[in-house]
Write a protein that holds these residues in place. Structure first.
Motif, short mmCIF file in Angstrom:
data_model
loop_
_atom_site.label_atom_id
_atom_site.label_comp_id
_atom_site.label_asym_id
_atom_site.label_seq_id
_atom_site.Cartn_x
_atom_site.Cartn_y
_atom_site.Cartn_z
N GLY A 73 -20.23 -2.28 0.38
CA GLY A 73 -18.80 -2.06 0.21
C GLY A 73 -17.91 -3.15 0.75
O GLY A 73 -16.76 -3.27 0.34
N VAL A 74 -18.42 -3.94 1.69
CA VAL A 74 -17.63 -5.04 2.26
C VAL A 74 -18.49 -6.30 2.29
O VAL A 74 -19.71 -6.25 2.16
CB VAL A 74 -17.15 -4.71 3.68
N SER A 75 -17.84 -7.44 2.49
CA SER A 75 -18.54 -8.72 2.56
C SER A 75 -18.92 -9.02 4.02
O SER A 75 -18.13 -8.75 4.93
CB SER A 75 -17.65 -9.82 2.01
N PRO A 76 -20.10 -9.59 4.26
CA PRO A 76 -21.14 -9.90 3.28
C PRO A 76 -21.96 -8.67 2.91
O PRO A 76 -22.24 -7.82 3.76
CB PRO A 76 -22.01 -10.93 4.02
N LYS A 77 -22.34 -8.59 1.66
CA LYS A 77 -23.11 -7.45 1.20
C LYS A 77 -24.49 -7.45 1.86
O LYS A 77 -25.08 -8.50 2.09
CB LYS A 77 -23.24 -7.48 -0.32
N GLY A 78 -24.97 -6.27 2.15
CA GLY A 78 -26.29 -6.14 2.76
C GLY A 78 -26.26 -5.98 4.26
O GLY A 78 -27.29 -5.73 4.88
N TYR A 79 -25.07 -6.11 4.87
CA TYR A 79 -24.94 -6.03 6.32
C TYR A 79 -23.99 -4.90 6.71
O TYR A 79 -22.93 -4.75 6.10
CB TYR A 79 -24.42 -7.36 6.89
N ARG A 113 -32.54 -0.26 3.64
CA ARG A 113 -31.85 -1.10 2.66
C ARG A 113 -31.11 -2.28 3.28
O ARG A 113 -30.99 -3.33 2.64
CB ARG A 113 -30.86 -0.26 1.86
N ALA A 114 -30.58 -2.11 4.48
CA ALA A 114 -29.73 -3.15 5.06
C ALA A 114 -30.54 -4.32 5.59
O ALA A 114 -31.66 -4.16 6.06
CB ALA A 114 -28.89 -2.56 6.19
N GLU A 115 -29.96 -5.51 5.51
CA GLU A 115 -30.57 -6.69 6.10
C GLU A 115 -30.50 -6.61 7.62
O GLU A 115 -31.42 -7.03 8.32
CB GLU A 115 -29.85 -7.95 5.62
N SER A 116 -29.42 -6.05 8.13
CA SER A 116 -29.23 -5.97 9.57
C SER A 116 -28.22 -4.87 9.87
O SER A 116 -27.29 -4.64 9.10
CB SER A 116 -28.73 -7.30 10.12
#
Length: 313
Positions: A73-79, A113-116
């Motif tokens: 939902g926000v940048s950066p995606k995945g975090y 799912r999340a990178e971190s």
């Protein structure tokens, strides 16, 4: 937020249940523009709070929608950032614990799912997993059940998912906090009707912490944001980039553009060093084993595993 969300939230609050047609309406409304906003996410949580017995269809939608909101939902995606983590904890925490297995599934899915994820969310998630194992009751979202005072196969599977998730403290490796969690649960469920999967997870998890090596170092959120901005900037000129490289001395050019190049790590040496149980780790292990004044069957299985792996007696 659309009228669909407001109307359905009010209806669910009155009925304490949600129909498949209402879930379908929420899906169509929430992904109409491809984005789930904060108002919609709050409404989805309010609906979840009102449902007395969540259905599988609702749990699927809830986990999918909220994890998408937080991770992309926000940048950066995945975090997941600190503010998002605080929002999530405030939304799912009821009297210091999770009251819904759907919310527990959400936490696990975010880690997968999340990178971190931020450290406070990691700590919170581990606390909730421990509470679920020791006090939870009822069916889990992916089959099996939670039982109070013992570790079921389903509970072992939940713990394995979060401990080895990409967003955990040490992806593919167990941290000290996580190893201590495994020891606490082991001590608190000794003599209970535990599933065989639990002993395997305990031995593998603690053994991983003591002897494991993780060469995976995920990008920080700040670095990921910089790269995302670069990739999204249509003004970036590869010609200017190549010219900058051509004008610089080759060695100095690489250092100025990319930063000083780090020497290649000796992976075999790092793995070998990680497998050596040193003084502080031995002291930690002795302290944990002596906590209940005896070597129980789980301790024995762990010691045999370590001895087999590195010829420890």
């Amino acid at each position: 937020m659309s009228m669909h969300f407001r109307d359905i939230a009010a209806q669910v609050a009155a009925d304490s249940a949600i129909s498949d047609d209402e879930i379908l309406a929420l899906r169509r409304s929430s992904w109409d523009d491809g984005i789930i906003g904060i108002d919609e996410a709050d409404a989805i949580f309010s609906i979840n709070d009102s449902i007395e017995t969540p259905t599988a269809e609702w749990s699927d939608y809830f986990v999918e929608a909220i994890s998408e909101f937080l991770i992309n939902g926000v940048s950066p995606k995945g975090y997941v950032d600190e503010a998002q983590a605080e929002w999530l904890i405030a939304r799912i925490d009821h009297n210091g614990r999770i009251d819904s297995l759907t919310e527990l599934e959400l936490l696990v899915r975010i880690f997968e799912r999340a990178e971190s994820v931020p450290a406070p969310l990691r700590a919170y998630a581990l606390d909730q997993i421990e509470l679920a194992v020791l006090t939870g009751e009822g069916p889990t979202r992916r089959g099996g059940s939670l039982e109070k005072g013992n570790v079921t196969a389903a509970e072992a599977a939940l713990m394995r998912r979060i401990l080895y998730a990409s967003g955990s403290e040490r992806p593919a490796a167990i941290s000290r906090a996580e190893a201590e969690l495994l020891f606490r649960i082991k001590d608190e469920t000794l003599g209970a009707d535990n599933a065989p999967e639990w002993k395997i997870l305990f031995v593998q998890g603690v053994g991983n912490y003591l002897m494991g090596f993780s060469g995976h170092e995920p990008l920080t959120a700040e670095r990921a944001s910089e790269l995302e901005a670069f990739m999204s900037d249509s003004r970036v000129s590869l010609g200017r980039f190549a010219g900058r490289m051509a004008r610089a001395d080759l060695d100095e050019g690489f250092r100025s553009v990319f930063g000083r190049k780090k020497p290649e790590p000796d992976r075999e040496a790092e793995v070998s060093a990680a497998q050596e149980i040193e003084g502080s780790e031995r002291l930690w292990l002795d302290t944990r084993i002596n906590a209940n004044d005896r070597i129980d069957e789980y301790d024995q299985a762990l010691l045999e595993f370590l001895a087999e792996e590195q010829d420890l007696a």
